[in-house]
Enzyme design. Structure first.
Site, PDB file in Angstrom:
ATOM      1  N   ASP A 173      13.435 -11.243  49.822  1.00 45.90           N
ATOM      2  CA  ASP A 173      12.069 -11.078  50.301  1.00 45.90           C
ATOM      3  C   ASP A 173      11.292 -10.177  49.338  1.00 45.90           C
ATOM      4  O   ASP A 173      11.653  -9.012  49.142  1.00 45.90           O
ATOM      5  CB  ASP A 173      12.134 -10.462  51.701  1.00 45.90           C
ATOM      6  N   ASP A 191       2.579 -14.944  43.604  1.00 50.93           N
ATOM      7  CA  ASP A 191       2.277 -16.352  43.842  1.00 50.93           C
ATOM      8  C   ASP A 191       2.688 -16.688  45.275  1.00 50.93           C
ATOM      9  O   ASP A 191       3.660 -17.389  45.520  1.00 50.93           O
ATOM     10  CB  ASP A 191       3.055 -17.198  42.827  1.00 50.93           C
ATOM     11  N   PRO A 198       5.747 -15.672  57.260  1.00 46.15           N
ATOM     12  CA  PRO A 198       6.361 -14.617  56.452  1.00 46.15           C
ATOM     13  C   PRO A 198       5.459 -14.103  55.330  1.00 46.15           C
ATOM     14  O   PRO A 198       5.618 -12.975  54.872  1.00 46.15           O
ATOM     15  CB  PRO A 198       7.616 -15.288  55.874  1.00 46.15           C
TER      16      PRO A 198
END
Lengths: 310, 310
Positions: A173, A191, A198
């Site tokens: 993450d 990006d 999320p």
């Protein structure tokens, strides 16, 4: 997981006959069979319904994070579709990828260490790697399966990223990744996908602050800041947060035909160099969209987009 | 001819109950009732189906030339729709109108006499009339009913064109109009619809030759030259013909979100002045899209569009 569509037979019939392949239930949500063709159906907009005629549904897999489809559309060529939303297409993916990467790389005096957050289609990394000055790319993507699918099925976008030994793939993450790092990168490229689910955290003040901590003292960060037509609040808010954190903040735009409204914004935040004052001769010429003229003109915002930032 | 939609009742039921108003047969082709709303359905693309949620179908009339609908869409505001294709919207109509008009008007030294061909929504005329130097506008539109509908229902686009005594409305075929005229105009703006049906002739060499004959010796003509993504042949062919007729030919582009692909091209052909060398300080500032930066940067074509012209 590839499924080739043949002739004029209903795709549902075919699918049912391939055990272990796509089941109708999976196909049902974003794809349908009509007029003798497969159609991709966009379902995530409130006031528009878009359907695209497809040549082929190339692959359809589910990761722990999302539904990943690779589909070949008549108008846009091969596309990466995540949870039913087009992320990149062969027709115009290079526009987004070139614009988010070449501008900060050229703006930085010596962009050796680059961090890419998101961008599982590998298109942004592929552009960054065109610059020999770049020695190392930490490529942080939450979903390994997106990378695998794009490398296998859309080499037109992914390029040679997966074979370049400057790239360090880190499947985690991005929000967590930047939490505890300091003074590591020359350029950070965010990006992200749209700020739902999320990806919401990738548009938060806390994330931007942590990302800034990861930069060296002359570092540059760029993020996609959404549509200046349909997501004005996100653009305005991103610009505001970055203005509080960085001495130099520049919003620029590009045309991305497969995105809603056809126009997309990026916001660059820099600790030292201003993209309006750099030598654009350093820009690579093996590009399909960006060139010196585009580099210089993308900061000249039309009035209606200037107003969003005021 | 206005029809207000109320509540959640099926629109077909309502329509049937209003004698003399829209009949289901008329509504059927481009509009439908679904999810408790009216939807406008685009039917003219081969590989995409677009549906737009509408607040209201404001007016629906048939002229000798075409079906004319005025519909208020959630995402784009009020729109002019001709034979099922969106022509201009309140959200972005000004982009097209400003880009086709301000650039040639500013490029010309003394644009007194202007000819507009097409552009029945009056948006181009409304932009041209912002310049006091303009003494007379011959506004040639084949379909008087389009002008009437837009003046009545979309003043946001039509502006005050119909009340400006510099405007001379001529309801006739633009192709025929330019056949026998010489040395009359400083600027000619060709605001054609897509090159299908009656508008095909507006993209022909013969028409461009005749239009050139209508110009004074330092005249300028601009036409819309279609999408550089989806109509490359038309753009290339228009550019080629004009290059054979004029010493200075410049293609430029703008973002038009409601058009296919979101990007649109214009080609300017000039007998004397070059838009790349003019004083952009003359540009009016009461605009929503164009400004000095946009004027100068719209000629800096991305690589993929440059390739179309090579």
């Amino acid at each position: 997981m590839a499924h080739k569509r043949g002739g004029k037979k209903p795709v549902f019939d075919i699918l049912y006959k391939i055990p272990g392949k796509l089941a109708m239930k999976e196909l049902g949500k974003y794809f349908k069979y009509e007029d003798g063709d497969i159609w991709f159906v966009e379902t995530d907009r409130n006031n528009m319904k878009l359907e695209y005629r497809a040549k082929e549904l190339i692959s359809s897999v589910k990761s722990p994070f999302q539904q990943i489809d690779i589909v070949d559309l008549y108008d846009f060529g091969k596309c990466l579709v995540l949870d039913g939303a087009i992320q990149s297409t062969v027709l115009d993916g290079h526009i987004y990828n070139e614009m988010i990467s070449h501008i900060p790389i050229v703006t930085h005096d010596n962009p050796q260490d680059v961090l890419i957050i998101g961008g599982g289609d590998c298109g942004v990394a592929n552009e960054v790697l065109k610059y020999e000055e770049v020695k190392k790319v930490d490529f942080v993507e939450i979903d390994e399966l997106v990378v695998k699918e794009c490398v296998e099925h859309i080499p037109e976008i992914a390029g040679t990223t997966s074979q370049d030994n400057r790239v360090n793939f880190i499947f985690t993450d991005g929000v967590k990744f930047v939490e505890d790092k300091k003074n590591l990168y020359d350029v950070i490229l965010v990006d992200s996908s749209d700020p739902v689910g999320p990806a919401v955290q990738l548009f938060s003040r806390e994330f931007y602050q942590n990302a800034k901590n990861c930069l060296k003292e002359d570092g540059i960060m760029v993020c996609q800041s959404q549509s200046p037509l349909f997501n004005k609040d996100i653009l305005r808010n991103t610009h505001k947060i970055l203005n509080e954190l960085y001495p130099i903040v520049r919003t620029y735009y590009a045309i991305v035909p497969s995105y809603p409204g056809g126009i997309w914004s990026f916001t660059l935040a820099s600790l030292k160099n201003d993209p309006l004052e750099v030598d654009v001769m350093k820009l690579k010429t093996n590009t399909k969209y960006i060139n010196e003229g585009v580099f210089q003109s993308c900061f000249k915002l039309p009035n209606m987009f200037k107003y969003v930032l005021e």
